[in-house]
Design a protein around this motif. Structure first.
Motif, PDB file in Angstrom:
ATOM      1  N   HIS A  46      36.961  43.641  43.322  1.00 12.94           N
ATOM      2  CA  HIS A  46      37.917  42.748  42.665  1.00 12.94           C
ATOM      3  C   HIS A  46      39.202  43.500  42.334  1.00 12.94           C
ATOM      4  O   HIS A  46      39.168  44.671  41.954  1.00 12.94           O
ATOM      5  CB  HIS A  46      37.295  42.170  41.395  1.00 12.94           C
ATOM      6  N   VAL A  47      40.323  42.805  42.433  1.00 15.02           N
ATOM      7  CA  VAL A  47      41.629  43.438  42.238  1.00 15.02           C
ATOM      8  C   VAL A  47      41.900  43.806  40.784  1.00 15.02           C
ATOM      9  O   VAL A  47      42.941  44.411  40.491  1.00 15.02           O
ATOM     10  CB  VAL A  47      42.772  42.544  42.773  1.00 15.02           C
ATOM     11  N   GLU A  48      41.001  43.512  39.862  1.00 15.05           N
ATOM     12  CA  GLU A  48      41.155  43.982  38.487  1.00 15.05           C
ATOM     13  C   GLU A  48      40.786  45.464  38.360  1.00 15.05           C
ATOM     14  O   GLU A  48      41.167  46.118  37.387  1.00 15.05           O
ATOM     15  CB  GLU A  48      40.279  43.172  37.542  1.00 15.05           C
ATOM     16  N   LYS A  49      40.050  46.006  39.302  1.00 11.61           N
ATOM     17  CA  LYS A  49      39.594  47.393  39.240  1.00 11.61           C
ATOM     18  C   LYS A  49      40.695  48.358  39.697  1.00 11.61           C
ATOM     19  O   LYS A  49      41.602  47.991  40.441  1.00 11.61           O
ATOM     20  CB  LYS A  49      38.345  47.579  40.096  1.00 11.61           C
ATOM     21  N   PHE A  50      40.579  49.611  39.282  1.00 10.88           N
ATOM     22  CA  PHE A  50      41.693  50.558  39.395  1.00 10.88           C
ATOM     23  C   PHE A  50      42.214  50.731  40.821  1.00 10.88           C
ATOM     24  O   PHE A  50      43.404  50.534  41.086  1.00 10.88           O
ATOM     25  CB  PHE A  50      41.264  51.918  38.822  1.00 10.88           C
ATOM     26  N   ILE A  56      46.358  49.347  45.157  1.00 12.80           N
ATOM     27  CA  ILE A  56      46.611  49.023  46.565  1.00 12.80           C
ATOM     28  C   ILE A  56      47.298  47.670  46.684  1.00 12.80           C
ATOM     29  O   ILE A  56      48.310  47.523  47.387  1.00 12.80           O
ATOM     30  CB  ILE A  56      45.292  49.019  47.360  1.00 12.80           C
ATOM     31  N   THR A  57      46.768  46.670  45.989  1.00 11.22           N
ATOM     32  CA  THR A  57      47.329  45.319  46.120  1.00 11.22           C
ATOM     33  C   THR A  57      48.649  45.187  45.372  1.00 11.22           C
ATOM     34  O   THR A  57      49.474  44.339  45.736  1.00 11.22           O
ATOM     35  CB  THR A  57      46.318  44.262  45.650  1.00 11.22           C
ATOM     36  N   ASN A  58      48.888  46.010  44.366  1.00  9.96           N
ATOM     37  CA  ASN A  58      50.229  46.030  43.758  1.00  9.96           C
ATOM     38  C   ASN A  58      51.266  46.451  44.790  1.00  9.96           C
ATOM     39  O   ASN A  58      52.322  45.831  44.921  1.00  9.96           O
ATOM     40  CB  ASN A  58      50.267  46.980  42.557  1.00  9.96           C
ATOM     41  N   VAL A  59      50.960  47.511  45.529  1.00  9.44           N
ATOM     42  CA  VAL A  59      51.891  47.965  46.564  1.00  9.44           C
ATOM     43  C   VAL A  59      52.065  46.885  47.629  1.00  9.44           C
ATOM     44  O   VAL A  59      53.191  46.567  48.044  1.00  9.44           O
ATOM     45  CB  VAL A  59      51.394  49.278  47.201  1.00  9.44           C
ATOM     46  N   LEU A  60      50.966  46.278  48.057  1.00  7.98           N
ATOM     47  CA  LEU A  60      51.036  45.281  49.133  1.00  7.98           C
ATOM     48  C   LEU A  60      51.803  44.022  48.719  1.00  7.98           C
ATOM     49  O   LEU A  60      52.342  43.321  49.583  1.00  7.98           O
ATOM     50  CB  LEU A  60      49.622  44.901  49.586  1.00  7.98           C
ATOM     51  N   THR A  61      51.860  43.735  47.431  1.00  3.01           N
ATOM     52  CA  THR A  61      52.579  42.551  46.952  1.00  3.01           C
ATOM     53  C   THR A  61      53.936  42.894  46.352  1.00  3.01           C
ATOM     54  O   THR A  61      54.585  42.028  45.740  1.00  3.01           O
ATOM     55  CB  THR A  61      51.745  41.788  45.903  1.00  3.01           C
ATOM     56  N   GLY A  62      54.386  44.130  46.505  1.00  2.89           N
ATOM     57  CA  GLY A  62      55.709  44.510  46.019  1.00  2.89           C
ATOM     58  C   GLY A  62      55.787  44.794  44.535  1.00  2.89           C
ATOM     59  O   GLY A  62      56.880  44.870  43.976  1.00  2.89           O
ATOM     60  N   ARG A  63      54.638  44.967  43.890  1.00  2.62           N
ATOM     61  CA  ARG A  63      54.616  45.313  42.472  1.00  2.62           C
ATOM     62  C   ARG A  63      54.542  46.838  42.323  1.00  2.62           C
ATOM     63  O   ARG A  63      54.089  47.533  43.219  1.00  2.62           O
ATOM     64  CB  ARG A  63      53.412  44.681  41.772  1.00  2.62           C
ATOM     65  N   PRO A  81      44.263  35.117  46.560  1.00  4.75           N
ATOM     66  CA  PRO A  81      44.133  34.080  45.524  1.00  4.75           C
ATOM     67  C   PRO A  81      43.765  34.621  44.137  1.00  4.75           C
ATOM     68  O   PRO A  81      43.885  33.898  43.143  1.00  4.75           O
ATOM     69  CB  PRO A  81      42.992  33.204  46.076  1.00  4.75           C
ATOM     70  N   LEU A  82      43.310  35.856  44.060  1.00  2.00           N
ATOM     71  CA  LEU A  82      42.907  36.443  42.777  1.00  2.00           C
ATOM     72  C   LEU A  82      44.040  37.196  42.089  1.00  2.00           C
ATOM     73  O   LEU A  82      43.970  37.445  40.883  1.00  2.00           O
ATOM     74  CB  LEU A  82      41.751  37.447  43.002  1.00  2.00           C
ATOM     75  N   LYS A  83      45.064  37.559  42.841  1.00  2.00           N
ATOM     76  CA  LYS A  83      46.004  38.575  42.381  1.00  2.00           C
ATOM     77  C   LYS A  83      46.887  38.124  41.221  1.00  2.00           C
ATOM     78  O   LYS A  83      47.009  38.822  40.216  1.00  2.00           O
ATOM     79  CB  LYS A  83      46.862  39.040  43.556  1.00  2.00           C
ATOM     80  N   ASP A  84      47.525  36.971  41.342  1.00  2.00           N
ATOM     81  CA  ASP A  84      48.493  36.563  40.320  1.00  2.00           C
ATOM     82  C   ASP A  84      47.836  36.390  38.958  1.00  2.00           C
ATOM     83  O   ASP A  84      48.373  36.832  37.933  1.00  2.00           O
ATOM     84  CB  ASP A  84      49.197  35.270  40.733  1.00  2.00           C
ATOM     85  N   TYR A 113      46.635  41.164  32.766  1.00  2.00           N
ATOM     86  CA  TYR A 113      47.039  42.518  32.384  1.00  2.00           C
ATOM     87  C   TYR A 113      48.389  42.505  31.650  1.00  2.00           C
ATOM     88  O   TYR A 113      48.581  43.229  30.669  1.00  2.00           O
ATOM     89  CB  TYR A 113      47.146  43.412  33.619  1.00  2.00           C
ATOM     90  N   GLU A 114      49.305  41.695  32.125  1.00  2.00           N
ATOM     91  CA  GLU A 114      50.627  41.624  31.488  1.00  2.00           C
ATOM     92  C   GLU A 114      50.493  41.151  30.034  1.00  2.00           C
ATOM     93  O   GLU A 114      51.172  41.656  29.139  1.00  2.00           O
ATOM     94  CB  GLU A 114      51.528  40.669  32.262  1.00  2.00           C
ATOM     95  N   GLY A 115      49.562  40.220  29.800  1.00  2.00           N
ATOM     96  CA  GLY A 115      49.334  39.744  28.445  1.00  2.00           C
ATOM     97  C   GLY A 115      48.795  40.825  27.515  1.00  2.00           C
ATOM     98  O   GLY A 115      48.952  40.739  26.286  1.00  2.00           O
TER      99      GLY A 115
END
Length: 331
Positions: A183-187, A192-199, A317-320, A326-328
């Protein structure tokens, strides 16, 4: 073998199902999963015709009894696992990890079925940075978080049912896993998915916390070995002896993705963040002849990056929603 796999649509469980279909096609596999946010039918899509998938709660005693009665062995992965979620709301962890394990134990006791209980090295608490000590099977339990304390409780239940009722069970405590379907909540997948989505990737605190990393396929091969040859009542520690601090892992990910290794943000540290985990897997090596195959961490990391790059339909579909959570929290 008729095998019941609880939590088999989650990260480690799904990979166990995939490897079982591939390596042990003679087995009959039933997966029980509640399909919470961490479980995914898509994780099992490639093997859906080779397994029976039952959606249900591990605390449902009637369902657990029915499925266990039809099985020769149970591999119990089902658990709530994310420390940040446990800190925010511990109740689901008590229910899934403690009551869920109790329910499984009562079912295997009633039907005389072999059980392997999958747990974590986090039950031992943490070690000092720069210390040579590692966790062993005799290390006293000292959990730090609601997550690790509920896993410690589940381990103790298994030990008690072995001693008091003669349940045929083994336990494994494993170090941090990485690989496909996490799951993308894990470190690692989050970065990896932050980089792939431009974050910009996010690092807790200074990043000096040390984790002992193992590829999920190596974890699951060890579970299989213990299930086949492990001594009833024993606890085995699973690790690949790959200690790395979080800052080093972050920089490795960025380097492998052709990014500046310092192109990330430091964010608020996790409450009660454990300093260091380190596994001594020598009993597993010496007694059962097991050894990891993914012995080059960066090669495994590179393959994991490639998997996420090629499978955005799974994690997209899980990322946003994950990043909004996390932002909260200011992380």
């Amino acid at each position: 073998m008729r095998l019941l796999i609880t939590g088999g649509a989650g990260f480690i469980g799904a990979n166990f199902v995939h490897s079982s279909v591939r390596v042990h096609p003679e087995d009959s596999l039933t997966v029980l999963d509640a399909m919470t946010y961490a479980g995914s039918r898509e994780s099992l899509a490639a093997v859906e015709n080779d397994i029976r998938l039952v959606q249900g709660d591990i605390t449902d005693a009637e369902l657990a009894n029915k499925l266990v009665a039809e099985s020769d062995a149970v591999v119990h992965f089902a658990a709530e696992t994310h420390v940040d979620n446990a800190l925010a709301d511990p109740e689901p962890f008590l229910r899934a990890n403690v009551i869920g394990t109790f329910t499984v134990l009562e079912a295997v006791r009633a039907h005389g079925v072999r059980l392997h209980h999958v747990s974590t090295d986090e039950v031992y608490g943490d070690l000092e940075l720069g210390n040579a000590r590692r966790f062993t099977e005799s290390t006293p339990y000292n959990p730090s978080s609601p997550y690790s304390s509920t896993k410690a409780a589940s381990d103790m239940l298994v030990r008690a049912w072995v001693r008091s009722y003669g349940v045929r069970a083994t336990i494994s405590n494993c170090s941090n896993n990485y690989g496909p379907y996490q799951h993308v909540e894990k470190f690692i997948p989050r970065q990896i998915t932050n980089v792939l989505t431009g974050r910009r990737p996010k690092l807790y605190g200074s990043g000096t916390n040390v984790r002992d990393w193992i590829h999920v396929d190596d974890h699951n091969s060890a579970v299989r070995r213990i299930l086949a040859d492990g001594q009833i009542g024993r606890t085995y520690l699973i690790g690949a002896e790959e200690e790395r601090d979080n800052l080093s892992v972050m920089r490795a990910i960025l380097r492998l993705m052709d990014r500046d290794p310092d192109d990330f943000d430091h964010v608020a540290d996790r409450a009660g963040h454990d300093l260091r985990y380190a596994i001594d897997p020598s009993a597993l090596y010496d007694e059962l002849g097991w050894a990891p195959k993914h012995t080059d961490f960066e090669d495994g990391l590179r393959a994991t990056i490639d998997w996420y790059r090629d499978n955005e339909t799974w994690w997209g579909p899980l990322k946003d929603a994950t990043e909004a959570k996390y932002e909260g929290r200011g992380q």
